[in-house]
Scaffold this active site. Structure first.
Site, PDB file in Angstrom:
ATOM      1  N   ASP A 192       0.831  -1.192   0.000  1.00  0.00           N
ATOM      2  CA  ASP A 192       0.000   0.000   0.000  1.00  0.00           C
ATOM      3  C   ASP A 192       0.874   1.254   0.000  1.00  0.00           C
ATOM      4  O   ASP A 192       1.897   1.312   0.693  1.00  0.00           O
ATOM      5  CB  ASP A 192      -0.889  -0.021   1.249  1.00  0.00           C
ATOM      6  CG  ASP A 192      -1.938   1.056   1.249  1.00  0.00           C
ATOM      7  OD1 ASP A 192      -2.749   1.090   0.314  1.00  0.00           O
ATOM      8  OD2 ASP A 192      -1.954   1.861   2.204  1.00  0.00           O
TER       9      ASP A 192
ATOM     10  N   GLU B 207      16.050 -14.077  -0.620  1.00  0.00           N
ATOM     11  CA  GLU B 207      16.586 -15.008   0.378  1.00  0.00           C
ATOM     12  C   GLU B 207      15.670 -16.228   0.530  1.00  0.00           C
ATOM     13  O   GLU B 207      16.141 -17.375   0.574  1.00  0.00           O
ATOM     14  CB  GLU B 207      16.739 -14.274   1.704  1.00  0.00           C
ATOM     15  CG  GLU B 207      17.150 -15.152   2.870  1.00  0.00           C
ATOM     16  CD  GLU B 207      17.031 -14.411   4.197  1.00  0.00           C
ATOM     17  OE1 GLU B 207      16.695 -15.072   5.209  1.00  0.00           O
ATOM     18  OE2 GLU B 207      17.254 -13.181   4.222  1.00  0.00           O
TER      19      GLU B 207
END
Length: 529
Positions: A198, A248
Site C-alpha cells: 500500500d 533469500e
C-alpha cells in the site's frame, strides 16, 4: 492474473454480515474454475477499522472479525493445493493510532525515541497552536493533529496523510525498517507468496517538512500528488531491502516471492524506477484505469508503458478496477447506474484488451461478474472515511465495495448464511440478482465466461505471454495490435461497426462480431491464417 479479494465483501462464513478468511477459503474452487493464478487479500489484521483495515494495530495477527491465524494457515494450505498463490496487503506508510508503538509515543515526552518512530513536531505560531506545515490529508482536512502531553497540556503535532487514526511512520528511524523486516519474515514463514504494498511511493517525507506550494492537491485529486510527501528518493532503498528478503526465501526453497506496489507517480518513466531489477517485481500501472474511453487515450498510455516500463525489461502490471475506484461498467457508461447497455459493452471490450497486453494483470472481485457501481447507498450506511471527514460523496469508495452476490433472488444473495433477513455490512441492491455467480456460470454470454475464456487462452497461447506488441493501421476510433506473428487484437471504441482487421471468425470477442466486421464497443482476438 491475480484476483483481488476484498475480504469483508467476498463471502461470509459466520452470519455476521462481514466476509472472512473462511469465506475466502470456501470460494477458492470458484476462483480456480475462473482460472486465476493467485489472490491478493485486503488487510485482515487487528484494526479498529477506521479505514477498513488500512489502519493496522498489529501486523502479525488476524482480526477476530476475519478469523484467526489457524484459519489463515488453512486458507494458505487450501490455496497451495489448488495451485493458487496468496499475496497479502501490507501497509508500511502508516499504522493505526491504536498500534502499541503509537500509544507508547503518546505517553512519552517530546523528543523521545518512541516519538521518533513517527512524525511528531512542534506547532507554529503562538503557543504552537498552528500545524507544523500547511499540508492537507488525502481524505480531507489538515494532515496534522495535536496531542495532549502526559502532563495534560497541549503539545506536539503528528503527521497523518490519510486520517488522524492513521499516523505516518517515520522511515528515517532505523527501528521502523527493522520492524517491517520482522513483519515480512513472519508472513513469509507462514507460506505467503508475496505482498501488495500500500502507498508504495510513500514512506519517506521531505526531511525538513516544508510548506507545499499546493497544500490541498492530495485532497483535491484523491491521489499522492504532493512532491514533498511522496516519491522521495530514499524509498527505493526500502524496496531493495525487501527484494533481498524475498530473494533469500526464494533461494531457500526455490519458490518465487512477489512484491507488487501501489505506485502513483506523475509519469511512466518515474513509474519504471520502482520496477528496476533489484526493486519491486511489479507496480500497478494506473494510467490505463484512469484513461477515458477513447482510442487515442488508450493507445497513448499503452505506448508509454511499453516504452518506459517494458522497455527496461520490467513487467507492466495492468489494472482496470480496484477497491478505491468506480467500477468500469459505471465509469464507461455514465450516467447509467445499473450496468446495462453501453457501459457493460465497453467494460467487456476493455477486459479483452487488457488480457491481450504483455505483462501481468489484476482483476477486482465482481469485475468478472460485470458488477456496476452501487451509486445510491443512503448516507447513514456509508463507511468511507472520506465521507466522514468531508461530508461529500465525491469519490467515496463504498459503491465498489458492496458484498458480492452469489445466489438467489434477494439480499443477502448467498453472501452470508442464514435467512434473507441477514444483513451484509453494506446493503445490496435488488438488481444484484442479475449478477449472482450462479446465474453468471450458467449463462455462456456472461462476463464470467468472457473472463474465463480469455484467461484460458492467455495461459494456452504463447503469443499472449511476455513480449512486445506491434500497432497495426486501423480506422479512426479503432485500436489494433499484433502479438507474436499471428494474434491480432482490435477494439472498436466507437458505436458503429467497422471492417475487421482480419477476415474470418474471431477466436474470442467481447460481443457479437460477424466475420469481417468489428462491432461497436467491442474487442476481438483473431489468429491470422
Amino acid at each position: 492474473m491475480i484476483y483481488q479479494v476484498y475480504v469483508r465483501s467476498f463471502l461470509d462464513s459466520t452470519g455476521d454480515g462481514i466476509g472472512d478468511l473462511a469465506g475466502v477459503r470456501a470460494g477458492l474452487p470458484y476462483l480456480k474454475k475462473l482460472g486465476v493464478d493467485g489472490i491478493w487479500l485486503s488487510p485482515f489484521y487487528p484494526s479498529p477499522q477506521h479505514d477498513h483495515g488500512y489502519d493496522v494495530a498489529d501486523y502479525c495477527d488476524v482480526d477476530p472479525l476475519f478469523g484467526d491465524l489457524d484459519e489463515f494457515d488453512r486458507l494458505v494450505g487450501a490455496a497451495r493445493r489448488l495451485g493458487i498463490k496468496v499475496l497479502l496487503d501490507i501497509v508500511p506508510n502508516h499504522c493505526s493510532s491504536e498500534h502499541p508503538w503509537f500509544r507508547e509515543a503518546l505517553a512519552a515526552p517530546a523528543g523521545s525515541p518512541a516519538r521518533a518512530r513517527f512524525h511528531f513536531a512542534d506547532g507554529r505560531g503562538p503557543d504552537g497552536a498552528e500545524p507544523p506545515n500547511n499540508w492537507h490529508a488525502m481524505f480531507g482536512g489538515p494532515a496534522w493533529s495535536r496531542v495532549t502531553e502526559p502532563d495534560g497540556t497541549p503539545g506536539q503535532w503528528y503527521l497523518h496523510m490519510f486520517t488522524p487514526e492513521q499516523p505516518d511512520w517515520n522511515w528515517r528511524e532505523p527501528e521502523v525498517a527493522a520492524e517491517f523486516d520482522r513483519v515480512l519474515r513472519f508472513w513469509l514463514d507462514r507460506g505467503v507468496d508475496g505482498f501488495r504494498i500500500d502507498v508504495a511511493a510513500g514512506l519517506y517525507k521531505h526531511p525538513e517538512l516544508p510548506d507545499s506550494d499546493d497544500p490541498e492537491a492530495d485532497a483535491r485529486t484523491r491521489d499522492s500528488v504532493n512532491p514533498l510527501a511522496w516519491n522521495q528518493p530514499e524509498v527505493h532503498d526500502v524496496w531493495r531491502r525487501w527484494r533481498s528478503i524475498c530473494e533469500e526465501y526464494t533461494e531457500r526453497d526455490g519458490l518465487d516471492r512477489l512484491l507488487v506496489g501501489e505506485v502513483s507517480v506523475p509519469t511512466a518513466r518515474e513509474h519504471a524506477r520502482y520496477v528496476r531489477p533489484d526493486e519491486l517485481h511489479q507496480a500497478f500501472f494506473f494510467d490505463l484505469l484512469s484513461a477515458s474511453w477513447d482510442a487515442d487515450a488508450f493507445r497513448k498510455v499503452i505506448s508509454e508503458a511499453m516504452q518506459d516500463i517494458a522497455g527496461t525489461g520490467s513487467t507492466v502490471t495492468w489494472v482496470l478496477n480496484n477497491h478505491d475506484q468506480v467500477r468500469t461498467v459505471t465509469r464507461y457508461g455514465e450516467p447509467a447506474t445499473e450496468g446495462s447497455g453501453l457501459g457493460a459493452a465497453r467494460a467487456r471490450a476493455a477486459a479483452l484488451l487488457m488480457l491481450a497486453l504483455p505483462g501481468a494483470a489484476y482483476i477486482y472481485q465482481g469485475e468478472e461478474l460485470g458488477l456496476p457501481e452501487v451509486v445510491d447507498l443512503p448516507d447513514d450506511v456509508l463507511t468511507d472515511p472520506i465521507f466522514r471527514r468531508t461530508g461529500s460523496r465525491a469519490r467515496i469508495r463504498d459503491g465498489c465495495r458492496v458484498p458480492l452476490p452469489w445466489s438467489g433472488q434477494a439480499s443477502p444473495f448467498g453472501f452470508t448464511p442464514g435467512t434473507e433477513s441477514a444483513k451484509p455490512w453494506l446493503p445490496q441492491p435488488e438488481y444484484f440478482a442479475e449478477y449472482a455467480t450462479d446465474r453468471a456460470l450458467a449463462d455462456t454470454r456472461s462476463f464470467w465466461h468472457l473472463y474465463r475464456d480469455g484467461l484460458q487462452l492467455r495461459s494456452q497461447l504463447p503469443q499472449l505471454g511476455e513480449g512486445t506488441l506491434r500497432w497495426l493501421d486501423a480506422p479512426p476510433g479503432v485500436l489494433a495490435f499484433e502479438r507474436g506473428d499471428d494474434l491480432v487484437c482490435a477494439v472498436n471504441f466507437g458505436t458503429a461497426p467497422t471492417p475487421a482487421p482480419v477476415s474470418g471468425t474471431p477466436l474470442l470477442a467481447s460481443g457479437p462480431c460477424p466475420p469481417g466486421v468489428l462491432s461497436g464497443s467491442t474487442a476481438a482476438w483473431w489468429i491470422r491464417s
